[in-house]
Enzyme design. Structure first.
Site, PDB file in Angstrom:
ATOM      1  N   HIS A  24       0.626  -1.168   0.079  1.00  0.00           N
ATOM      2  CA  HIS A  24      -0.216   0.032  -0.011  1.00  0.00           C
ATOM      3  C   HIS A  24       0.643   1.337   0.021  1.00  0.00           C
ATOM      4  CE1 HIS A  24      -4.237  -1.582   1.051  1.00  0.00           C
ATOM      5  NE2 HIS A  24      -3.492  -2.844   0.530  1.00  0.00           N
ATOM      6  N   HIS A  27      -2.060 -12.570  -1.990  1.00  0.00           N
ATOM      7  CA  HIS A  27      -3.255 -13.007  -1.281  1.00  0.00           C
ATOM      8  C   HIS A  27      -2.871 -14.639  -1.102  1.00  0.00           C
ATOM      9  CE1 HIS A  27      -6.324 -10.001  -2.726  1.00  0.00           C
ATOM     10  NE2 HIS A  27      -5.490  -9.735  -1.974  1.00  0.00           N
TER      11      HIS A  27
END
Length: 721
Positions: free
Chosen positions: A99, A263
């Site tokens: 991020h 993920h």
């Protein structure tokens, strides 16, 4: 005695707005006021380290192995105040690094990890960054230990790398070199929405406004539940994924690798309703000490944590690298369910509970996925890649390693800025590689070249124009562009409309360079600009020498990704009075945007405009803004005549005409970019300095200094040396 709080500034009714910085601001009266102040952000006044601090030298002295060892220990050193899911902080540190880097967008090169901006608003309080503040706080003891030997910007990314390594993944490498800033990047346009997760950034049939690369205000990329108009639709989500990742310079394979690789680890957090979650970092109370999103749900942490509201764990080994993401994605059929927080997600139909919970006493659960995960199975192009990765885990690992390196280093600039022992040896096309210099011209070579350029028959304006065209592509945001490489002679730059006027000049300089053989074309182009300025100064009655530092090289077409470079084409360049087309955004705003990307201050912007108008490098050959009777001479006439009250200005279509107040004779024509230096109070104040009777010498010296700065913006090799 009363305990009522009083305003210390008035002695009357309490009012926080009476305090320092409060009250009605200029922007409240004039919301469209030109943001000249953005050119002066990140000044030395906000930097606690001072101008003498050398980050390159500081980092090179660090005990790098000890630093990584400390980071490895941190990964499993779970703290009671914020315990590690699955006993390992790695997944949340990967999210932190992702991020930090994932705000980058190719449109203007802004965003990204290169300045440590995740520490500041608005990023530190974005809905997509809930609880990342905890990750940075976990890192503080290590940052405190090593101090300024490593920046926050570098530490965030290095920690993500170490997290991957401690969970069994082999990374592609790591490069330091990101220097911290000490205040928010207020120049970045994140959108016009006034509420988190709003999306007014689309027009027509879902056309995302440039340069944005996220679908909603406060998200890094896409809504994991699917588009706001099509929640739960993996195909609609795939369209958003493809566009947003492309705007971050990722192709389909890199996109699939990044989503699946990220993920493979960790989980999302949606243990309870969002109503339990408190204020974000910037809105949190003083006693929270910079931590936001305090939760009243259960313990508020661990198995009770709430971030996105989704409660998804993808793999059987969320703290270990595996191929389980793809195995689970294709093994099961998926049905919609609601998370405990009410968010839309997917659960494996008829599956056993094989997925661990975040704490040792958590019950196992069935595999779960996000809508955007299912896009990798149901979008035809993504599915083809996903099945290849399913069948070839090594190809997946290699693709993720490279894509992760690109994600986290995209805005770091060329390899000459890279620091540390883990820099990959391989040159990558997205790094805009340059060849190694094999020859550095001597002072005699330079003098000979200058003489040949001066005798070439090219005018001062032609010489200055070609150098500006070459160097002014630089973007301080992602350190791309600039004169080094002489890519102005290669596609796509040679075909840009704004560069067509300099094509003939460039061809003549190539002849001089080939005949000499003593310098690169990149050096010759910049040197030509120096010669042009010296000729222009001489025409104004002043003898100067423009500083010149050789050492540039010429890139090849094979080292240049034409598609990647297309985003550097200026839609407007006010320095050349150029606009590709008419925009809703005023020309003076586009000028400031260009100036900010060139890292110019307001005085530097002002003096450059004045000098370039006097020399006349207008891209279309017009006389707009050439407020002088001696074009081609380096005078301060632009300022003198713009500020002359004997001239009355009137709009005339897209331009303005200046008339003699007494005779009515038309004297000048100018654009919005020209007239703003007399209209805007800040820019006028600066123009007055250079237009004063005692401003001529200052004007020339400051113009030369600003010019040399632009010519050397991409000379990172000088800093490295």
């Amino acid at each position: 005695m009363t305990t009522e709080a009083k305003c210390p500034f008035s002695g009357h009714a309490p009012a926080a707005s009476h305090a320092f910085g409060g009250g009605t601001a200029n922007k409240d009266w004039w919301p469209n006021q030109l943001r000249v102040d953005l050119l002066n952000q990140h000044s030395e006044k906000s930097d606690p380290l001072g101008s003498n601090f050398n980050y390159r030298k500081s980092f090179n002295a660090i005990d790098y192995d000890a630093l990584k060892a400390d980071l490895r220990r941190l990964m499993t050193d779970s703290q009671d105040w914020w315990p590690a899911d699955f006993g390992h902080y790695g997944p949340q540190f990967i999210r932190m690094a992702w991020h930090a880097a994932g705000t980058y967008r190719t449109g203007d090169g802004r965003g990204g990890a290169g300045r440590g901006q995740q520490r500041f608003a608005p990023l530190n309080s974005w809905p997509d960054n809930v609880n990342i503040d905890k990750s940075r706080r976990l890192l503080w003891p290590i940052k405190q230990k090593y101090g300024q030997a490593i920046s926050w910007a570098d530490l965030l990314i290095l920690t993500g790398n170490v997290a991957l390594e401690t969970m069994g993944f082999r990374t592609f490498g790591f490069a330091a070199g990101r220097e911290d800033t000490w205040e928010p990047d207020n120049d970045v346009y994140w959108g016009n929405e006034t509420k988190w997760l709003e999306a007014t950034r689309y027009s027509g049939e879902r056309n995302l406004a440039n340069p944005l690369a996220a679908v909603q205000m406060g998200l890094i990329y896409v809504n994991p539940e699917g588009p706001e108009h099509a929640h739960g639709d993996p195909l609609a989500a795939a369209k958003d994924i493809r566009e947003t990742f492309a705007r971050m310079a990722m192709d389909d394979e890199e996109t699939v690798a990044l989503i699946a690789g990220g993920h493979t680890f960790g989980k999302t957090h949606g243990a309870g309703p969002a109503s339990h979650v408190g204020a974000d970092v910037e809105a949190a109370p003083l006693e929270a000490q910079g931590l936001g999103w305090a939760s009243t749900f259960g313990t508020g942490k661990g198995a009770d944590a709430i971030t996105s509201g989704l409660e998804v764990t993808w793999t059987q080994t969320p703290a270990q690298w595996s191929n389980f993401f793809f195995e689970n994605l294709f093994k099961y059929e998926w049905v919609q369910e609601k998370s405990p927080a009410g968010a839309l997600q997917w659960v494996a139909k008829d599956a056993e509970a094989i997925i661990p919970g975040p704490t040792p006493d958590s019950p196992k659960r069935r595999p779960t996925m996000l809508t955007t995960d299912l896009s990798l199975r149901f979008d035809p192009a993504y599915e083809k890649i996903s099945r290849r990765f399913l069948d070839n885990p090594q190809a997946f690992a290699e693709a993720f390693a490279r894509a992760w390196f690109k994600l986290t280093h995209r805005d770091l600039g060329p390899k000459s800025r890279y620091l540390g022992p883990e820099v990959p040896r391989e040159d990558l096309i997205w790094q805009d590689p340059l060849p190694t210099a094999t020859h550095k011209p001597t002072e005699a070579d330079i003098a000979d070249l200058k003489a040949k350029i001066a005798a070439s028959g090219l005018s001062a304006s032609e010489l200055v124009a070609v150098a500006w065209a070459s160097a002014s592509t630089f973007r301080g945001s992602d350190k791309r562009g600039g004169a080094n490489g002489a890519r102005i002679r290669l596609a796509p730059q040679k075909d840009w409309a704004v560069n067509q006027p300099v094509a003939g000049t460039l061809a003549r300089l190539e002849e001089i360079q080939r005949a000499s053989g003593k310098a690169s074309l990149a050096d010759v182009i910049v040197l030509a600009g120096s010669v042009g300025i010296e000729l222009a100064a001489k025409a104004a009655g002043t003898t100067i020498t423009v500083p010149f530092t050789p050492g540039r090289v010429d890139a090849t077409a094979e080292q240049t990704d034409a598609t990647s470079f297309s985003v550097l084409e200026p839609v407007a360049d006010g320095f050349r009075n150029y606009q590709k087309t008419q925009f809703a955004v005023p020309g003076e705003v586009l000028l400031l945007d260009r100036a900010q990307l060139l890292t110019l201050t307001a005085p530097e912007l002002t003096v450059l405009i004045g000098g370039l108008r006097a020399i006349n490098i207008n891209a279309d050959g017009s006389q707009h803004g050439v407020f002088t009777s001696t074009p081609g001479a380096l005078t301060n006439d632009f300022f003198v005549n713009l500020l002359d009250m004997n001239t009355e200005w009137k709009p005339a279509g897209d331009i303005y005409e200046g008339y003699d107040r007494k005779t009515g004779e038309r004297k000048w024509t100018g654009t919005r970019v020209d007239l703003v230096f007399g209209s805007n109070s800040i820019l006028r104040a600066l123009a007055e300095v250079f237009g004063s009777a005692d401003g001529k010498e200052r004007f020339i010296s400051e113009f030369v200094a600003a010019w040399v700065k632009v010519m050397n913006l991409d000379r990172f090799d000088l800093a490295a040396a």
